[in-house]
Design a protein around this motif. Structure first.
Motif, PDB file in Angstrom:
ATOM      1  N   ASP A 192      41.635  51.135  36.871  1.00 11.83           N
ATOM      2  CA  ASP A 192      42.658  50.094  36.748  1.00 11.83           C
ATOM      3  C   ASP A 192      43.760  50.344  37.771  1.00 11.83           C
ATOM      4  N   HIS A 193      44.475  49.296  38.117  1.00 15.84           N
ATOM      5  CA  HIS A 193      45.581  49.487  39.044  1.00 15.84           C
ATOM      6  C   HIS A 193      46.581  48.361  38.895  1.00 15.84           C
ATOM      7  N   GLU A 194      46.972  48.107  37.718  1.00 14.85           N
ATOM      8  CA  GLU A 194      47.836  47.002  37.278  1.00 14.85           C
ATOM      9  C   GLU A 194      47.561  45.697  38.022  1.00 14.85           C
ATOM     10  N   GLN A 195      48.554  44.981  38.546  1.00 11.95           N
ATOM     11  CA  GLN A 195      48.293  43.592  38.963  1.00 11.95           C
ATOM     12  C   GLN A 195      47.841  43.472  40.424  1.00 11.95           C
ATOM     13  N   ASN A 196      46.779  44.201  40.767  1.00  6.16           N
ATOM     14  CA  ASN A 196      46.198  44.067  42.109  1.00  6.16           C
ATOM     15  C   ASN A 196      45.526  42.692  42.231  1.00  6.16           C
ATOM     16  N   CYS A 197      45.051  42.383  43.441  1.00  8.98           N
ATOM     17  CA  CYS A 197      44.542  41.028  43.717  1.00  8.98           C
ATOM     18  C   CYS A 197      43.406  40.629  42.754  1.00  8.98           C
ATOM     19  N   SER A 198      42.438  41.531  42.526  1.00  9.31           N
ATOM     20  CA  SER A 198      41.300  41.137  41.679  1.00  9.31           C
ATOM     21  C   SER A 198      41.696  41.032  40.214  1.00  9.31           C
ATOM     22  N   THR A 199      42.592  41.914  39.752  1.00  9.38           N
ATOM     23  CA  THR A 199      43.033  41.846  38.355  1.00  9.38           C
ATOM     24  C   THR A 199      43.856  40.585  38.141  1.00  9.38           C
ATOM     25  N   ASN A 200      44.658  40.264  39.142  1.00  7.02           N
ATOM     26  CA  ASN A 200      45.424  39.022  39.075  1.00  7.02           C
ATOM     27  C   ASN A 200      44.473  37.824  38.987  1.00  7.02           C
ATOM     28  N   ALA A 201      43.356  37.905  39.753  1.00  5.21           N
ATOM     29  CA  ALA A 201      42.359  36.825  39.693  1.00  5.21           C
ATOM     30  C   ALA A 201      41.731  36.765  38.301  1.00  5.21           C
ATOM     31  N   MET A 202      41.414  37.932  37.749  1.00  5.18           N
ATOM     32  CA  MET A 202      40.800  37.983  36.401  1.00  5.18           C
ATOM     33  C   MET A 202      41.733  37.336  35.381  1.00  5.18           C
ATOM     34  N   ARG A 203      43.008  37.691  35.458  1.00  7.46           N
ATOM     35  CA  ARG A 203      43.973  37.142  34.491  1.00  7.46           C
ATOM     36  C   ARG A 203      44.191  35.647  34.717  1.00  7.46           C
ATOM     37  N   ALA A 204      44.338  35.276  36.015  1.00  9.60           N
ATOM     38  CA  ALA A 204      44.638  33.869  36.305  1.00  9.60           C
ATOM     39  C   ALA A 204      43.475  32.979  35.870  1.00  9.60           C
ATOM     40  N   VAL A 205      42.255  33.377  36.243  1.00  7.81           N
ATOM     41  CA  VAL A 205      41.089  32.567  35.888  1.00  7.81           C
ATOM     42  C   VAL A 205      40.873  32.625  34.370  1.00  7.81           C
ATOM     43  N   GLY A 206      41.038  33.816  33.786  1.00  9.14           N
ATOM     44  CA  GLY A 206      40.884  33.968  32.332  1.00  9.14           C
ATOM     45  C   GLY A 206      41.905  33.149  31.562  1.00  9.14           C
ATOM     46  N   SER A 207      43.069  32.912  32.176  1.00  7.40           N
ATOM     47  CA  SER A 207      44.126  32.180  31.456  1.00  7.40           C
ATOM     48  C   SER A 207      43.746  30.714  31.228  1.00  7.40           C
ATOM     49  N   SER A 208      42.692  30.257  31.920  1.00  8.57           N
ATOM     50  CA  SER A 208      42.203  28.892  31.664  1.00  8.57           C
ATOM     51  C   SER A 208      41.269  28.881  30.449  1.00  8.57           C
TER      52      SER A 208
END
Ligand code: CMC
Length: 389
Positions: A192-208
């Motif tokens: 894990d590495h907090e809000q890196n680009c891919s995690t941000n993508a996971m959260r952003a896409v998951g938020s839909s």
């Protein structure tokens, strides 16, 4: 209202709340759920760390063995997933195959859409952690023209992956314990590495509220890029291009002129030595005792030394990041360069899932929908086709 702040890469905007990973970039500190990364690398297994990230606390012995059992029993993939992967072109990049196949998994588990139900959600999370090494190894064997090897559930998580990668004809594959341990620690460092680009993508896409397989495919696509997980592959290319320690000064001069970047250097958050890079250097020593020295190591060590003494890098606080030495280790272990980012994806899966779940369970976390500063035309009169220049 009406007042927007312009922060195109979210460098000063927190996109979420999180209790998972803490980074102090100036001090070079990284902790998962409060535990320093080097302590976890020294004492834990990757699955223990995966449990920690997803549950908040380290497992006791019973919890760990139950978790290991669950993961081990979801390592197989449906025969049609195998057939799906066989459809890729022979020279398909394994990261492209991984992006596509993770997305395809959502069609194999339609019940994943009902992830609000906790047991169902945890089942999908276990499946993703269990199956990503199987997909990764299949992707690599596809490129090498080799038949797929089924998971061996008597082996550890890392050992099973090595078996699926390298097993040829012998009935049992015995992973070298030092390489198995090294791979396990490398997976921990990437978890894990907090809000890196891919995690941000996971959260952003998951938020839909899409299913986690589709969100994980998006996260993997983000990781594929050379400025993110793709950097480890680029480092090896760079070292090979430099070729000899004598060429380093002229190469560094070209970096300073802005012709290209020094891959494996610099980080959005770390303005000090990346604490993961320190552990990676130790692992390199263990691995090279087994595999023999990689000649590119000499180039890497000298390049690091020269860069760390150079005013350009000192002033901009550019230090080696986790990707600087991992490629050399993976290559020594026999992995083709196209697999380096895939290894990163295997390690990052528990982090993506923990962050995805945390976002879903946070009642204040709405669908990701940033604003923009509009820079286009004001309203224009519509010209008929024949009147256009
Ligand atoms: N080589 C040379 N100069 C660099 C480098 C580099 N690797 N990284 C940053 N700089 C310079 C950059 O030119 C800029 O200079 P100036 O202020 O004069 O315009 C300054 O340092 C700040 O750079 P930035 O692009 O504003 O920094 P950022 O936080 O947006 O970028 C980064 C972070 C990781 C994308 C960048 O350092 C980079 O491109 N590094 C090389 C690729 C790499 O190793 N990526 C792996 C990151 S760690 C693992 C991961 O997240 O996947």
């Amino acid at each position: 209202p009406g007042l927007l702040s312009f922060d195109p890469a979210f460098t000063a905007t927190a996109s979420c709340r999180s209790a998972i990973t803490y980074i102090d970039g100036d001090a070079g500190v990284l902790r998962y759920r409060g535990y320093p990364i080097d302590t976890l690398a020294e004492n834990s297994s990757f699955l223990e760390v995966a449990y920690l990230l997803m549950n908040g606390d380290l497992p006791n012995a019973d919890q760990l063995s139950e978790f290991e059992h669950t993961i081990t029993h979801h390592t197989f993939v449906h025969q049609n997933v195998k057939k799906f992967m066989e459809g890729f072109h022979h020279d398909a990049h394994p990261m492209g195959m991984l992006v596509g196949t993770l997305g395809a998994l959502s069609t194999f588990y339609p019940e994943a859409k009902n992830f609000r139900e906790p047991l169902n959600r945890r089942l999908q999370m276990a499946r993703l952690i269990a199956k990503i090494p199987t997909l990764a190894a299949y992707a690599s064997r596809h490129a090498r023209g080799l038949p797929y090897v089924y998971p061996d559930n008597d082996l550890s998580y890392a050992g099973n992956f090595l078996s699926m990668m390298w097993k040829m004809s012998e009935p049992k594959y015995d992973p070298d314990p030092i390489l198995e341990k090294a791979l396990d620690v490398l997976l921990i460092l990437h978890a894990d590495h907090e809000q890196n680009c891919s995690t941000n993508a996971m959260r952003a896409v998951g938020s839909s509220h899409v299913d986690p397989y589709s969100a994980a495919a998006a996260a993997t696509a983000a990781l594929y890029g050379p400025l993110h997980g793709g950097a480890n592959e680029q480092v090896l290319k760079m070292l090979r291009e430099i070729g000899d320690v004598k060429q380093i000064p002229s190469y560094v001069d070209r970096v300073k002129k802005g012709e290209f970047r020094l891959m494996g250097f610099g980080h959005r958050v770390y303005k000090n030595y990346d604490p993961r890079a320190r552990v990676v250097r130790q692992i390199a020593e263990d691995v090279f005792k087994v595999t023999g020295l990689n000649p590119l190591l000499e180039v890497a060590v000298e390049l690091e030394r020269i860069a760390l003494e150079d005013e350009y890098f000192v002033k901009k606080k550019l230090y080696p990041n986790v990707d600087f030495y991992t490629g050399i280790i993976y290559e020594a272990m026999g992995f083709p360069a196209e697999m380096f980012t895939v290894l990163f994806a295997i390690g990052r899966m528990p982090g993506w899932l923990a962050q995805w779940e945390e976002g879903l369970l946070d009642a204040e976390q709405k669908i990701a929908r940033p604003r923009q500063l509009y820079t286009g035309h004001a309203e224009r009169a519509y010209p008929p086709l024949n009147d256009r220049p």
